[in-house]
Write an enzyme that holds these catalytic residues in place. Structure first.
Site, PDB file in Angstrom:
ATOM      1  CG  LEU A 146       7.170  10.906  15.963  1.00 21.99           C
ATOM      2  CD1 LEU A 146       5.777  11.234  16.483  1.00 21.99           C
ATOM      3  CD2 LEU A 146       7.064  10.356  14.548  1.00 21.99           C
ATOM      4  CG  HIS A 149       9.696  17.338   4.111  1.00 23.95           C
ATOM      5  ND1 HIS A 149       9.503  16.001   3.828  1.00 23.95           N
ATOM      6  CD2 HIS A 149      10.823  17.705   3.460  1.00 23.95           C
ATOM      7  CE1 HIS A 149      10.480  15.574   3.057  1.00 23.95           C
ATOM      8  NE2 HIS A 149      11.307  16.591   2.803  1.00 23.95           N
TER       9      HIS A 149
END
Length: 346
Positions: free
Chosen positions: A126, A230
């Site tokens: 994604l 992240h």
């Protein structure tokens, strides 16, 4: 209109651009022309294949602006991981060390190499391009996968996982890998990440420590990022958590990002979406785009010609379980009067 559809050969340039923009740590889309072409070919074969149980299929979708023809993002589903090559993780385990005589009790964590998720389906790949990270693009790319899985559960495992990108900087420096590299591997994080992305995983079995790693022996920087995502991945994790995904102690080998899991039947969108019958009607009978009406996510039930979008310009008639849409939307989604459609209100 923003429309999700299966990837095709003409999307190669856009996919390559996304591979470049996604940067280090986005393992499923390395910047490698041969591999990207192979991913497109594999996806096309997977959509065309008659399937009764999950196997080597990979379903890759793109989000397109049908007016500008620009590709906004990409998303995918791996039908069953670890069938052709080991699918490694670390599992975080806690061990209690206790000395009654000294009255000392210590809880020690270890990282244990495993391939416990073999055979699970994986939602993956994604990515929304930076300039389009607004509105419903991210939500559409994330949740459309569950609509597709709800339509075709025979193509997927009962367990669904998602690997989340761990902490690294713009130069590809991973605090976790910075500890592993000099002790075991001798190659930098971008190189290791790239090798995994192109399917070359033999070095893992050859160089990875075979015994559990004591977390307390890692550097302080490495310990801090275990199970952390992240900064660009945080929104994707929140969407997964809303769907019911949970972290059960599995992390990535290289950046220690978390892997989350959920039973297919327990995914929120799978549970709450429903099938209805399409009725094509005049736009004057439907809410306007700026009316403030409820948004719906809807998709066709076809495999090869799968299409999906989000829009408020829809009316659901509960009394006869029909979904009223415009002729333009029907055309963009390859739907006709009396077609089956799966939808969910947002």
């Amino acid at each position: 209109m923003l429309v999700i559809r299966p990837i095709c050969a003409a999307d190669f340039a856009a996919l390559k651009q996304i591979a470049v923009e996604s940067g280090h740590g986005f393992t499923s889309l390395p910047d490698n022309d041969e591999l990207l072409l192979s991913k497109i070919s594999r996806a096309q074969k997977s959509f065309a294949e008659q399937v009764t149980s999950p196997g080597q299929q990979n379903y890759l979708f793109v989000l397109e602006d049908t007016q500008s023809k620009e590709i906004i993002g990409v998303t995918g589903i791996e039908a069953a991981v670890g069938l052709d090559a080991p699918f490694y993780h670390y599992h975080i385990a806690s061990h209690v060390h206790y000395s009654p005589r000294l009255g000392v009790k210590k809880v020690v964590e270890t990282l244990n190499l495993c391939n416990d998720y073999t055979g699970a389906s994986e939602v993956c790949t994604l990515f929304v391009r930076d300039k389009f990270r607004r509105g419903f693009a991210g939500q559409l790319l994330s949740r459309v996968r569950y609509l597709f899985m709800a339509n075709h559960p025979e193509r997927f495992s009962d367990l669904v996982i998602a690997e989340m990108r761990g902490v690294s900087d713009d130069n590809g420096h991973s605090p976790f890998w910075a500890w592993l590299e000099p002790n075991f591997f001798g190659i930098d994080f971008p190189t290791a990440d790239y090798l995994v992305g192109i399917g070359d995983k033999s070095f893992i079995a050859e160089l990875m420590p075979k015994h559990p790693i004591y977390v307390a022996l890692l550097s302080e920087e490495a310990q801090k990022v275990i199970g952390q995502v992240h900064e660009k991945t945080a929104p994707a994790l929140r969407l997964l958590q809303k769907e019911g995904f949970l972290h059960r102690g599995y992390v990535d080998l290289f950046d220690a990002g978390p892997t989350v899991e959920v039973a297919l039947k327990s995914i929120r969108t799978v549970q709450q979406s429903q099938l209805a019958t399409v009725v094509i009607t005049d736009e004057s009978q439907l809410p306007a785009m700026d009316s403030g009406a409820q948004n719906y996510m809807l998709c066709s039930t076809d495999v090869c010609q799968f299409r999906a979008t989000i829009s408020p310009c829809i009316r659901y008639a509960k009394e006869n379980n029909t979904l009223l849409i415009s002729a333009e939307m029907a055309s963009e989604l390859s739907l006709k009067d009396a077609s089956d459609v799966r939808f969910i209100g947002l």
